[in-house]
Write an enzyme that holds these catalytic residues in place. Structure first.
Site, PDB file in Angstrom:
ATOM      1  CG  HIS A 134      -1.810   1.006   1.203  1.00  0.00           C
ATOM      2  ND1 HIS A 134      -3.186   0.746   0.704  1.00  0.00           N
ATOM      3  CD2 HIS A 134      -1.955   2.465   1.352  1.00  0.00           C
ATOM      4  CE1 HIS A 134      -3.987   1.893   0.544  1.00  0.00           C
ATOM      5  NE2 HIS A 134      -3.135   2.650   1.144  1.00  0.00           N
ATOM      6  CB  ALA A 135       0.951   4.149  -2.303  1.00  0.00           C
TER       7      ALA A 135
ATOM      8  CG  HIS B 177      -1.834  11.110  -3.230  1.00  0.00           C
ATOM      9  ND1 HIS B 177      -2.630  11.728  -2.929  1.00  0.00           N
ATOM     10  CD2 HIS B 177      -1.172  10.269  -2.207  1.00  0.00           C
ATOM     11  CE1 HIS B 177      -3.094  11.561  -1.631  1.00  0.00           C
ATOM     12  NE2 HIS B 177      -2.192  10.674  -1.070  1.00  0.00           N
ATOM     13  CD  GLU B 178       1.515   8.072  -1.221  1.00  0.00           C
ATOM     14  OE1 GLU B 178       2.038   8.553  -0.404  1.00  0.00           O
ATOM     15  OE2 GLU B 178       0.378   7.410  -1.512  1.00  0.00           O
TER      16      GLU B 178
ATOM     17  CG  HIS C 115       1.442  12.442   1.962  1.00  0.00           C
ATOM     18  ND1 HIS C 115       0.528  12.904   2.707  1.00  0.00           N
ATOM     19  CD2 HIS C 115       0.786  11.549   1.196  1.00  0.00           C
ATOM     20  CE1 HIS C 115      -0.667  12.190   2.697  1.00  0.00           C
ATOM     21  NE2 HIS C 115      -0.427  11.395   1.592  1.00  0.00           N
TER      22      HIS C 115
ATOM     23  CD  GLU D 150      -4.127  11.439   2.535  1.00  0.00           C
ATOM     24  OE1 GLU D 150      -3.885  10.957   1.274  1.00  0.00           O
ATOM     25  OE2 GLU D 150      -3.356  10.940   3.459  1.00  0.00           O
TER      26      GLU D 150
ATOM     27  CG  HIS E  58      -7.220   2.999   4.541  1.00  0.00           C
ATOM     28  ND1 HIS E  58      -7.304   2.708   3.298  1.00  0.00           N
ATOM     29  CD2 HIS E  58      -6.534   4.087   4.471  1.00  0.00           C
ATOM     30  CE1 HIS E  58      -6.537   3.155   2.669  1.00  0.00           C
ATOM     31  NE2 HIS E  58      -5.971   4.359   3.210  1.00  0.00           N
TER      32      HIS E  58
ATOM     33  CE1 TYR F 262      -6.032   8.890   2.109  1.00  0.00           C
ATOM     34  CE2 TYR F 262      -7.474   7.514   3.786  1.00  0.00           C
ATOM     35  CZ  TYR F 262      -6.203   7.964   3.139  1.00  0.00           C
ATOM     36  OH  TYR F 262      -5.279   7.174   3.556  1.00  0.00           O
TER      37      TYR F 262
END
Length: 618
Positions: A357-358, A387-388, A391, A415, A517, A527
């Site tokens: 999971h990323a 996206h990552e 963060h 997010e 999750h 999210y």
């Protein structure tokens, strides 16, 4: 990923992640500060908070490393090390939260100190009670569930298939309905159901911990971390859902008809809910993978696929991450540190079990930032990388804040940053980075296709993003009992998403546990908030860049002014209430769904015309 106080989930929707908590397990570690050592005065409270922050900042690195090793090298030893580190930290975290309450009634507290005391109390994800052994048991359960999920497998044609691969196959439009049903059912049976007993026990322990901290239950504690009351937060998210619900209903109605045309009445009825396994995703949370099945004639053919473009140029996963870094660099952000490239897990190792999971990690609360992905060369992972990295750039931007402020303005912000950057992955952006030939940029008559493709992920996700936590709120407050876990889950999926399992499910199943999750204990409303906020951020960035065309075609790639303004918000971390941070970048302190509705307005008009005569809803 720095998870010492609140999880920064990451995934596209993905996103998401697992906690890397903070605690120094070294035998020679100094004793943790105790509130009794500091007087119940404004000065004493300030001294106590400073001591706690120093302890957290010092102790986080070893436990973050323990968790990184566990997530990238799953075995009995790393499970044990992770469980020990997290259990010790949970005890410390709960102790600090309880002690922080000692200063709550002190008159004349410095506002900054008062805010930090609130963060200490509110930002625990799974609190353990003070009962001896409770923290260790809670940690053991969490590690056991996370590890079991990471090693989980479903089947395809009767053969085992791991989580990363089964997700990819669920998005392959060439399978038969029977194959989708097999993958869906086997994954939920093999991964979800075995976790139920542990999950029930975890809820029992964590609720006791939440009560010791003064909250009705864990769900109420989660809802308290948004600079408003739990009741106000629940009402705010419901307000936003009601604003976007008509758009979701229009999309659902259209997609249902297309699936009926593809599979026939025996597989997908013309009216009512949609069969969950037909939507291109194990959890029916995003539907973009089945876009080829629903694309409008002519306008639906975009003329390119990002995955195909990457493959044609022999791009590797590393190249994809380099492209993501390039977007942020174009806005004026400094390049990623060398350690990012030597310490990240960008592809799945062939020799061991990992959690694919990323997620994005901040190991040392300064510059040791990393991503963990089992990257495949396709469109989804290209977007996920942007996206990552959002963060990571957020983590680095607020590194100079004091420890308790090293977080997003709220978890939805964390997010939304990468998501709004990813909205700028337009055809023009692909031309700018050399992936797409300028002559192949879709013309304006393809806009409906572009918008529908986006909506299949962005809009389809909205009810799912909301229901995950609403389901858990019901578990935490007792309105959903263990015997009814699956019945309540299935009903909520029907009520919010309008979907049903491919076949009747047994009452003793635990289908919710087959979503990372849930066993990973990542609060999920972030999210939903991110889906709304990203369009608010995106519209603000496009205005700052002077964009004049349709909102959905805007790319602010290369605009240093946008980057400068964005950094002003990012570097605030959690130091101010989130409406203050929102105002810094967007000019408004109020979260609004209007930018999202503006973005998809042409599509909504088109969907309404397509759906004429159709029965909406289920």
């Amino acid at each position: 990923m720095r998870y010492s106080l609140i999880a920064l989930a990451a995934g596209l929707a993905a996103a998401s992640t697992a906690p890397a908590f903070a605690q120094d397990t070294a035998a020679a570690a100094p004793a943790a500060p105790a509130a009794a050592s500091y007087p119940a005065t404004p000065a004493g409270a300030a001294q106590y908070v400073a001591a706690v922050e120093a302890d957290f900042a010092k102790s986080s690195i070893e436990v973050n490393r323990a968790n990184w090793i566990n997530y990238t090298y799953i075995n009995e030893d790393t499970d044990a090390l992770s469980a020990k580190a997290n259990g010790d930290f949970t005890e410390k975290q709960v102790s600090y939260a309880t002690q922080a309450a000692r200063y709550a009634g002190v008159a004349g507290l410095d506002p900054d100190v008062a805010r930090k005391l609130g963060i200490l109390r509110q930002n625990i994800v799974m609190p353990a009670p003070s009962t001896p052994g409770a923290a260790a048991e809670l940690s053991d359960i969490g590690t056991r569930m996370s590890s079991a999920y990471g090693k989980g497998k479903g089947t395809l044609d009767g053969k085992p298939i791991n989580g990363s691969d089964i997700e990819a196959e669920m998005g392959n439009v060439n399978h038969t309905p029977a194959e989708y049903a097999e993958m869906w059912t086997s994954w939920h049976d093999n991964v979800g159901k075995p976790l139920k007993a542990d999950y029930v026990k975890q809820v029992e322990i964590a609720n006791k911990g939440a009560k010791e901290l003064g909250y009705a239950d864990v769900g109420a504690m989660w809802r308290s971390g948004y600079d408003m009351t739990p009741e106000q937060f629940a009402a705010e998210t419901e307000r936003l859902w009601q604003e976007v619900k008509p758009l979701y209903l229009a999309l659902h109605t259209y997609v249902r008809r297309k699936l009926n045309e593809k599979y026939g009445d025996a597989v997908q009825a013309k009216t009512g809910p949609i069969r969950a396994d037909l939507l291109g995703n194990m959890w029916a949370q995003e539907w973009g993978n089945i876009y080829p099945l629903v694309a409008p004639a002519g306008a639906g053919d975009l003329g390119y696929d990002i995955g195909d473009l990457l493959t044609a140029q022999n791009k590797t996963p590393i190249d994809m991450v380099k492209a993501g870094e390039g977007f942020y660099s174009s806005l004026g952000f400094q390049p990623l540190p060398d350690t990012f490239w030597t310490r990240s897990m960008i592809t799945k190792p062939a020799d061991r079990e990992v959690i694919c999971h990323a997620s994005a990690w901040d190991i040392d609360n300064m510059d040791d930032i990393r991503i963990k992905m089992c990257t495949k060369v396709n469109s989804d992972d290209f977007v996920t990388i942007h996206h990552e990295l959002g963060h990571n750039y957020y983590q680095r931007a607020y590194k100079n804040q004091s420890y308790l402020y090293q977080n997003g303005a709220n978890d939805g912000f964390h997010e939304a940053i990468g998501d709004f950057i990813a909205l700028s992955i337009t055809p023009q952006y692909l031309v700018q980075i050399g992936l797409l030939d300028k002559a192949k940029v879709p013309s304006a008559d393809k806009d409906i296709g572009l918008l529908l493709r986006q909506a299949m992920d962005k809009v389809a996700f909205l009810p799912f993003g909301l229901l995950i936590d609403r389901y858990r709120w019901g578990i935490f407050d007792g309105s959903i009992q263990p015997a009814d876990y699956n019945k309540a889950w299935t009903k909520m999926r029907m009520d919010y998403q309008g979907i049903v399992p491919p076949a009747a499910r047994p009452d003793d199943a635990f289908d919710a546990g087959a979503k990372y999750h849930i066993p990973g204990n990542t609060p999920y409303t972030r999210y939903f908030l991110a889906r709304i906020l990203q369009f608010q951020f995106y519209q603000a960035a496009c205005k700052q860049a002077g964009w004049k065309g349709p909102l959905h075609r805007c790319s602010f790639y290369g605009d240093k002014k946008v980057g400068e303004n964005l950094n002003k918000m990012l570097e605030m971390g959690q130091s101010k209430p989130w409406p203050d941070a929102l105002k810094v970048f967007t000019g408004s302190p109020k979260i609004s769904a209007k930018p999202m509705l503006d973005y998809f307005a042409p599509l909504k008009e088109w969907l309404d015309a397509q759906n004429k005569g159709q029965t909406a809803g289920w």
